[in-house]
Enzyme design. Structure first.
Site, PDB file in Angstrom:
ATOM      1  N   LYS A   1      -3.269   5.885  -6.672  1.00  0.00           N
ATOM      2  CA  LYS A   1      -1.967   5.419  -7.190  1.00  0.00           C
ATOM      3  C   LYS A   1      -2.080   4.089  -7.928  1.00  0.00           C
ATOM      4  CE  LYS A   1       0.813   4.910  -3.717  1.00  0.00           C
ATOM      5  NZ  LYS A   1      -0.088   5.092  -2.628  1.00  0.00           N
TER       6      LYS A   1
ATOM      7  N   ARG B   1       8.648   3.870   1.222  1.00  0.00           N
ATOM      8  CA  ARG B   1       7.698   4.561   2.101  1.00  0.00           C
ATOM      9  C   ARG B   1       8.381   5.201   3.298  1.00  0.00           C
ATOM     10  NH1 ARG B   1       2.806   1.273   0.605  1.00  0.00           N
ATOM     11  NH2 ARG B   1       1.036   1.896   1.849  1.00  0.00           N
TER      12      ARG B   1
ATOM     13  N   ARG C   1     -14.010   2.738  -0.690  1.00  0.00           N
ATOM     14  CA  ARG C   1     -13.282   1.529  -1.079  1.00  0.00           C
ATOM     15  C   ARG C   1     -13.503   0.422  -0.040  1.00  0.00           C
ATOM     16  NH1 ARG C   1      -6.991   2.087  -2.246  1.00  0.00           N
ATOM     17  NH2 ARG C   1      -6.667   1.659  -0.060  1.00  0.00           N
TER      18      ARG C   1
ATOM     19  N   ARG D   1     -10.631  -5.686   2.213  1.00  0.00           N
ATOM     20  CA  ARG D   1      -9.328  -5.414   2.823  1.00  0.00           C
ATOM     21  C   ARG D   1      -9.500  -5.260   4.309  1.00  0.00           C
ATOM     22  NH1 ARG D   1      -5.358  -1.607  -0.527  1.00  0.00           N
ATOM     23  NH2 ARG D   1      -4.724  -1.185   1.594  1.00  0.00           N
TER      24      ARG D   1
ATOM     25  N   ARG E   1      -3.357   4.965   8.694  1.00  0.00           N
ATOM     26  CA  ARG E   1      -2.568   4.875   7.452  1.00  0.00           C
ATOM     27  C   ARG E   1      -2.267   6.261   6.892  1.00  0.00           C
ATOM     28  NH1 ARG E   1      -6.025   1.628   3.970  1.00  0.00           N
ATOM     29  NH2 ARG E   1      -4.407   1.861   2.415  1.00  0.00           N
TER      30      ARG E   1
HETATM   31  P1  AMP Z   1      -0.811  -0.498   0.223  1.00  0.00           P
HETATM   32  O1  AMP Z   1      -1.661  -1.446  -0.542  1.00  0.00           O
HETATM   33  O2  AMP Z   1       0.350   0.031  -0.594  1.00  0.00           O
HETATM   34  O3  AMP Z   1      -1.570   0.599   0.900  1.00  0.00           O
HETATM   35  O4  AMP Z   1      -0.121  -1.360   1.389  1.00  0.00           O
HETATM   36  C1  AMP Z   1      -0.874  -2.029   2.359  1.00  0.00           C
HETATM   37  C2  AMP Z   1      -0.033  -2.285   3.603  1.00  0.00           C
HETATM   38  O5  AMP Z   1       1.110  -3.097   3.267  1.00  0.00           O
HETATM   39  C3  AMP Z   1       0.567  -1.041   4.238  1.00  0.00           C
HETATM   40  O6  AMP Z   1      -0.364  -0.386   5.095  1.00  0.00           O
HETATM   41  C4  AMP Z   1       1.751  -1.625   4.984  1.00  0.00           C
HETATM   42  O7  AMP Z   1       1.343  -2.300   6.164  1.00  0.00           O
HETATM   43  C5  AMP Z   1       2.246  -2.680   4.025  1.00  0.00           C
HETATM   44  N1  AMP Z   1       3.241  -2.099   3.082  1.00  0.00           N
HETATM   45  C6  AMP Z   1       3.121  -1.969   1.727  1.00  0.00           C
HETATM   46  N2  AMP Z   1       4.215  -1.395   1.205  1.00  0.00           N
HETATM   47  C7  AMP Z   1       5.046  -1.132   2.251  1.00  0.00           C
HETATM   48  C8  AMP Z   1       6.328  -0.527   2.369  1.00  0.00           C
HETATM   49  N3  AMP Z   1       6.974  -0.042   1.309  1.00  0.00           N
HETATM   50  N4  AMP Z   1       6.863  -0.426   3.618  1.00  0.00           N
HETATM   51  C9  AMP Z   1       6.241  -0.917   4.690  1.00  0.00           C
HETATM   52  N5  AMP Z   1       5.028  -1.480   4.652  1.00  0.00           N
HETATM   53  C10 AMP Z   1       4.434  -1.596   3.445  1.00  0.00           C
END
Ligand code: AMP
Length: 188
Positions: A13, A88, A127, A133, A144
């Site tokens: 994404k 989400r 990754r 990360r 996740r």
């Molecule tokens: P991502 O980089 O989008 O995978 O986000 C990394 C982490 O940030 C996720 O595993 C959540 O802990 C938090 N996070 C990001 N976007 C959201 C969202 N829309 N709602 C809740 N937590 C989020």
């Protein structure tokens, strides 16, 4: 163009979001990036988000909804935006709908990036070796993916019911996938 990208972690994404946002000249808003910046900067928001992120759980809806509503009010979102990683949960999707309604705006499309589960795990593990990360260890990766299936996948029918969902086969080269996404948007 007001867009949302949906898809499990590892679906590519983020890479596609940058390319699509550049094509339409709209801001790319990635909630995960905003949280990571806040964690690094040790802000209040970062402190609130960190423990959830480290476990691979979602940050509470109220925190994310307020953050996104504020971001969408900035002038650069006047002609559109691309949301990557938000909404989400169904609560977040409802909040987004309200925020846009209140501004007489609406989404144009939701792109869903589909990749086979076995490929997702492979990509996330790769990754983990290149990115710094804290949420890329194997148990956290698995959590996740599970969180996506449990809390985010229901958004697919939410947006399908509204006629907004467009499926994109995300198995292929970066260029191929971008081409498929842009094609899906041209018919949106
Ligand atoms: P991502 O980089 O989008 O995978 O986000 C990394 C982490 O940030 C996720 O595993 C959540 O802990 C938090 N996070 C990001 N976007 C959201 C969202 N829309 N709602 C809740 N937590 C989020």
């Amino acid at each position: 163009m007001r867009l949302v990208l949906l898809g499990p972690p590892g679906a590519g994404k983020g890479t596609q979001a940058l390319r699509i946002a550049a094509e339409y000249d709209i801001p790319h808003i990635a909630t995960g990036d905003i949280f990571r910046d806040n964690v690094k900067g040790e802000t209040e928001l970062g402190l609130q988000a960190r423990s959830y992120m480290d476990r691979g759980d979602l940050v509470p809806d109220e925190v994310v909804n307020d953050m996104v509503a504020e971001r969408l009010d900035r002038p650069d979102c006047g002609d559109g935006f691309l949301l990557d990683g938000y909404p989400r949960t169904l609560t977040q999707a409802a909040s987004l709908e309200t925020v846009l309604d209140e501004r007489d705006a609406a989404l144009d499309a939701v792109l869903r990036f589909a990749v086979p589960e076995s490929e997702l795990l492979k990509r996330l593990k790769a990754r983990a070796e290149t990115d710094d990360r804290s949420d890329d260890s194997e148990p956290v990766i698995r959590n996740r993916l599970e969180v996506y299936h449990r809390q985010t996948a229901p958004l697919e029918s939410f947006y399908a019911e509204r006629g907004l969902l467009r499926e994109v086969d995300a198995f292929g080269s970066v260029e191929e996938v971008t081409e498929r996404a842009l094609k899906a948007l041209r018919s949106a």
